[in-house]
Design an enzyme around this catalytic site. Sequence first.
Site, short mmCIF file in Angstrom:
data_model
loop_
_atom_site.label_atom_id
_atom_site.label_comp_id
_atom_site.label_asym_id
_atom_site.label_seq_id
_atom_site.Cartn_x
_atom_site.Cartn_y
_atom_site.Cartn_z
N GLU A 106 4.85 4.51 -6.31
CA GLU A 106 3.54 4.89 -5.74
C GLU A 106 3.66 6.21 -4.98
O GLU A 106 2.73 7.01 -4.97
CB GLU A 106 3.02 3.74 -4.85
CG GLU A 106 2.53 2.59 -5.72
CD GLU A 106 2.63 1.22 -5.09
OE1 GLU A 106 2.83 1.11 -3.86
OE2 GLU A 106 2.54 0.23 -5.85
N SER B 10 5.81 -7.54 -10.03
CA SER B 10 5.20 -8.87 -10.21
C SER B 10 6.22 -10.01 -10.08
O SER B 10 6.15 -11.00 -10.82
CB SER B 10 4.46 -8.93 -11.55
OG SER B 10 3.38 -8.00 -11.56
N GLY C 191 2.14 -4.84 -9.59
CA GLY C 191 0.79 -5.24 -9.21
C GLY C 191 -0.09 -5.64 -10.38
O GLY C 191 -1.31 -5.76 -10.23
N ASN D 286 8.25 -5.45 0.23
CA ASN D 286 7.53 -4.20 0.48
C ASN D 286 6.08 -4.56 0.76
O ASN D 286 5.34 -4.91 -0.14
CB ASN D 286 7.66 -3.30 -0.76
CG ASN D 286 6.86 -2.02 -0.62
OD1 ASN D 286 6.31 -1.72 0.45
ND2 ASN D 286 6.80 -1.25 -1.69
N HIS E 9 9.63 5.32 -4.10
CA HIS E 9 8.82 4.28 -4.75
C HIS E 9 7.84 4.94 -5.73
O HIS E 9 7.35 6.04 -5.48
CB HIS E 9 8.04 3.48 -3.69
CG HIS E 9 7.39 2.26 -4.25
ND1 HIS E 9 6.19 2.32 -4.94
CD2 HIS E 9 7.78 0.97 -4.28
CE1 HIS E 9 5.88 1.10 -5.35
NE2 HIS E 9 6.83 0.26 -4.97
N LYS F 260 3.74 -2.64 1.63
CA LYS F 260 2.82 -1.56 1.26
C LYS F 260 1.79 -1.35 2.39
O LYS F 260 2.13 -1.52 3.54
CB LYS F 260 2.17 -1.85 -0.11
CG LYS F 260 3.25 -2.12 -1.17
CD LYS F 260 2.73 -2.09 -2.58
CE LYS F 260 3.87 -2.37 -3.56
NZ LYS F 260 3.44 -2.27 -4.95
N GLU G 23 11.95 -0.59 -11.04
CA GLU G 23 10.59 -1.11 -11.03
C GLU G 23 9.79 -0.45 -12.16
O GLU G 23 9.33 0.69 -12.02
CB GLU G 23 9.90 -0.79 -9.70
CG GLU G 23 10.54 -1.46 -8.50
CD GLU G 23 9.55 -1.64 -7.35
OE1 GLU G 23 9.41 -2.78 -6.89
OE2 GLU G 23 8.90 -0.67 -6.94
#
Length: 259
Positions: free
Chosen positions: A105, A221, A181, A13, A103, A15, A175
């Site tokens: 985010e 991560s 991150g 991904n 996702h 992003k 996730e």
Amino acid sequence: MSGAGRRPVVSGNWKMHLNHFEALQLVQKLSYNLTDADFDAADVTVHPPFTDLRTVQTAIDSDKMKVQLGAQTCHFADKGAFTGEVSPAMLAKLHVQWVIVGHSERRQLFGETDSLVRRKLQAVLDHGMKPIVCVGETLEERELGATATKVEGQVRAALEGCSPEVVAGLVFAYEPIWAIGTGRTATPDDAQTTCALVRRVVGDLAGAGAADAVRVQYGGSVKASNASELLSQPDVDGLLVGGASLDADEYAAIVAAAR
Ligand code: 13P
């Protein structure tokens, strides 16, 4: 191949990183780094930003790369007055094969709800593409012991009304939001526990056959140094990789861990 005979799927991904020139360089370097043994062992997908898709698709098609093209989200409608949005029909026309749906985010920063995720999942399927459905808990939920409740709720909402045949072909990505991150990876045990929970909920809703077939990725991560251990867990069938997928050498090493 995982212990249960499921084919691993490793996804990058990207992003909101890389312009189309940089994206082209990355996919070319990645394709050069990966071997037939990698592609024999796993599905390998990349998810560039929308503005890079056409460039990456042209490279994949013209060089017959085995990397599979994915997007990071889409609208649920085919077309309409939705300023700034991209439709699943547009993605399918670009030979996009995979779309990440829900996702964290998107859920956290752009207000995507479980019911919106469900609609997007359906739209992706209706256009012959494969959704990667993301689920996961916040740090606060984890500390309250609410991981299973949160993840189970997200899986149930995503699958509402789906037939067992459809469910069997899906990919989920667990996730944990606190691991995205942050450099803080879930332990292989944590990843296993919640990926197994996803499979159990799928079994509840769609039966043992679907539970056996559905593929569950871990994301958060992931690096070359932890990929093998995560993938060795019996219910972890792949990895959804953010930052480390922007480095062709690192991402190729992660893919190689799925062999
Ligand atoms: P990182 O690998 O950068 O933690 O991102 C994980 C992720 O959100 C992939 O979708």
